[in-house]
Design an enzyme around this catalytic site. Structure first.
Site: not given
Lengths: 161, 561
Positions: B53, B115-116
């Protein structure tokens, strides 16, 4: 020198973090910061007391203005303005000390807002010096807890910022 | 009653991008972006799948700098979003218009350490012009409209928009707002007439003026006006690293770059000038050197769109807040020609006496020679750079003549920037030759994007000036740390770059001798493939001249003799 800045900002989440983050990131010192909504619910007023010379103040002002959520920044230091701070102070107050504490409160036009067998809470408003003076006088009784709001301010008369 | 059909947040996102004329986004999908990538699948917007990214952000950045349009990158929540951070910070420091979109965990889970999940609006607070977390799909069009407006106007910069997964799924009636009210954001475009008057007087009175031009000139598309000002006033022009290309370096009035690795004559002129006309610059420490010895006799006119840059580090006598192009136009109107023979003679003398120089004997392969060869063979190429020695050699020896043709990480100094930026630039300008001047250290920070270049058929050339060192740090260790080369030797641990290129399906060429340089460059840029040239250069070549840290800019170290 201490300056009082009155800053109008959008009343949105994250704006306070933006402003306070700006101060720490750029190495400016905040003495106090008070925030609350204005007569327009979309706008909040932050009153920030900041220490610094003219150069620092110029940068603080410009950096604050640069924030998209900042609508207006005014330095009230040079203006005719009224400044107030609110303090609540809880002091140790055995029954025999109560009247003396109440006298002090009277002198400062403060109010007793809570009494318990061993403590009293006094509420006081005023400028910083008055609040400091009162706090100093009450210290002898033993301060249990203390909360101050930080300064808020408005310009006098018709002028508004 | 008018019937309006409802669309999902993800579909609305695509509509918004289309309204903003976005042709390409750089990104990687993920759990929190599934609805958006699903909507992208049917859209006309090209999605370039990257391998990290950080590089999506650098590509959007390179695309924006090469085209002047707003770059767009896309990353999922959590690690996807945090990987963007370096790329966003880089764009922020160099005032690059960019909108970064991130997926976020569903609104109901925000703050729950899901999560994330990462607080990306919190994390990017100091490195974005503004950022948004969209909690209601009805606010999505308005928010995206504002994001593009803010990113691309005033002093441009990155804006981040965080979109929770449930907002991407929720439906609403889509309407793209025509107007919006940003009462706290009204950039000053026109310069103050009184200040412009004062500036005209100061320029007319000056005996030894210098124009100091930066990235702001390029952002404002003011190169023509800058040239007109220089030719009218016969003032020499020096640029910053970010300003390279704002004024043709082939022009007789050009002094090249100023500062730590600038030309001696630019630094001497800056020290002796009586008037600095600063346009779109920020008096960075790499330019000014020791502040109290910087331009001691000069008045300063500072033209910038960002009021916060005025008098930030150097006090400015005549500030003009406004758009560089508009302000320069106004200045030109009020100015007449004035001969400055003595001043220009002095500068000519400096140029003759103190040119940029290196050992041209051809005994070893010199990086400066390679840059000169690239310049000769591809004068119209877009050059991107990594950071360090390679960057400074490129800045010194590639003579940029057009704006948006020299793209480098100036403020943040991000190693690994040049290669993804080259890919982004090539996507924006497919007809241009794009060459990344790299070092062996920098290239290894983002070389995985060879896959992106090959997969998407983006033929850029990476010219690695391979000295087996983290060269700029090694140079400082040589000069200021008794040659104690702590943790800067890369030599035997680096891969064979030609084989690495080939492994990805790119072209790899190795060059050891000066005589092979020309043909290698020709082969790479005409191959129509992503190409990597591994130039094995003289390992202990330095970037000179150099202003040591803390010294005045006229106190430069140079080759002896």
């Amino acid at each position: 020198m201490k300056h009082t800045l009155s800053v109008l900002v959008e009343n949105k989440p994250g704006v306070l973090a933006r402003v306070s983050g700006l101060f720490s990131r750029r190495g400016f010192n905040i003495d106090s910061l008070a925030v609350g909504v204005t007569e327009n619910p979309e706008i909040s007023r932050m009153t920030i007391v900041v220490e610094g010379d003219d150069r620092v103040l110029e940068q603080v002002t410009k950096q604050l203005n640069k924030l998209i959520d900042t609508i207006k920044v005014s330095d009230l230091t040079a203006e005719e303005s009224v400044e107030r701070e609110l303090m609540m102070i809880k002091v140790a107050a055995e029954p025999k000390m109560r009247s003396e504490i109440m006298q002090i409160a009277d002198i400062f036009r403060a109010r007793i807002i809570d009494v318990s067998p061993k403590t009293m809470i006094i509420e006081a408003t005023g400028d910083e010096e008055k609040i400091n003076a009162m706090e100093a006088l009450l210290k002898q009784f033993g301060v249990k807890e203390l909360a101050r709001t930080g300064k808020i301010a408005l310009t006098r008369g018709l002028k508004s910022v | 009653m008018k019937m309006v059909s409802k669309i999902s947040g993800a579909e609305a996102f695509i509509e918004c991008l289309c309204k903003e004329n976005v042709e390409v986004v750089f990104g990687i999908p993920g759990g929190s972006l599934l609805p958006i990538h699903d909507a992208l699948y049917d859209s006309s917007i090209k999605h370039i799948l990257v391998r990290h990214e950080q590089c999506a952000a650098h590509m959007a950045d390179g695309y924006a700098r090469a085209t002047g349009r707003t770059g767009v990158c896309l990353a999922t929540s959590g690690p996807g979003a945090t990987n963007l951070v370096t790329g966003i910070a880089n764009a922020y420091m160099d005032s690059v218009p960019m909108v970064a979109f991130t997926g976020q965990v569903p609104t109901g889970m925000i703050g729950n350490d899901a999560f994330q999940e990462a607080d990306i609006t919190g994390i990017t607070l100091p490195i974005t012009k503004i950022n948004y977390l969209i909690k209601d799909v009805n606010n999505l069009p308005k928010t995206i409209r504002e994001a593009f407006h803010i990113a691309s106007t005033g002093r441009p910069g990155p804006v981040l928009v965080d979109i929770p997964k449930d907002v991407q799924i929720m439906e609403s009636e889509f309407e793209y707002p025509k107007t919006f009210n940003l009462r706290g954001y009204k950039p000053t475009i026109e310069g103050h007439p009184l200040q412009i008057k004062r500036a005209i007087k100061a320029i007319t009175d000056a005996e030894r003026p210098i124009i100091y031009a930066g990235g702001g000139v390029i952002i404002s598309n003011a190169s023509e006006e800058l040239r007109a000002l220089a030719e009218l006033t016969l003032a020499p022009v020096t640029t910053t690293l970010m300003g390279k290309g704002a004024f043709p370096e082939s022009h007789p009035l050009s002094l090249g770059m100023v500062g730590m690795h600038g030309t001696k004559y630019a630094n001497y002129a800056m020290t002796e000038t009586d008037l600095i006309v600063a346009v779109g610059v920020r008096f960075d420490d790499r330019v000014t050197g020791k502040l109290n010895a910087f331009a001691p006799n000069a008045k300063v006119i500072h033209i910038d769109i960002d009021p916060a840059e005025i008098s930030k580090s150097v006090s400015v006598g005549i500030p003009i807040v406004g758009d560089a192009k508009r302000v320069l136009k106004e200045l030109i109107k009020g100015l007449g020609k004035k001969p400055r023979t003595e001043w220009l003679k002095k500068i000519e003398k400096w140029k003759k006496e103190f040119p940029l120089r290196y050992d041209r004997s051809g005994k070893t392969l010199k990086p400066q020679f390679i840059i000169e060869q690239i310049n000769e063979l591809c004068p119209d190429a877009i050059i991107t750079t990594e950071v360090g020695q390679c960057q400074m050699w490129a800045a010194q020896y590639f003579k940029s003549t057009k704006p948006r043709s020299f793209i480098s990480s100036g403020g943040l100094g991000t190693m690994g920037y040049g290669f993804p930026a080259a890919i982004g630039a090539k996507v924006g300008c497919p007809d241009k030759t794009v060459i990344d001047i790299a070092g062996d250290g920098s290239f290894q920070m983002t070389c995985q994007e060879l896959a992106t270049a090959v997969l998407n058929d983006i033929p850029v050339t990476v010219a690695i000036l391979n000295n087996g060192f983290l060269g700029m740090v090694r140079q400082w260790q040589e000069l200021f740390y008794d040659k104690r080369y702590s943790a800067t030797y890369l030599g035997t641990t680096s891969p064979d770059f030609t084989k690495l290129a080939e492994a990805y399906g790119a072209l790899g060429i190795e060059v050891r001798k000066p005589s092979e340089v020309k043909s290698a460059i020709e082969e790479a840029v005409t191959s129509d493939k992503p190409a990597v040239i591994d130039f094995k250069i003289d390992p202990e070549e330095n970037v000179l001249p150099m202003v040591p840290a803390g010294a005045a800019i006229n106190e430069m170290i140079d080759y002896e003799g």
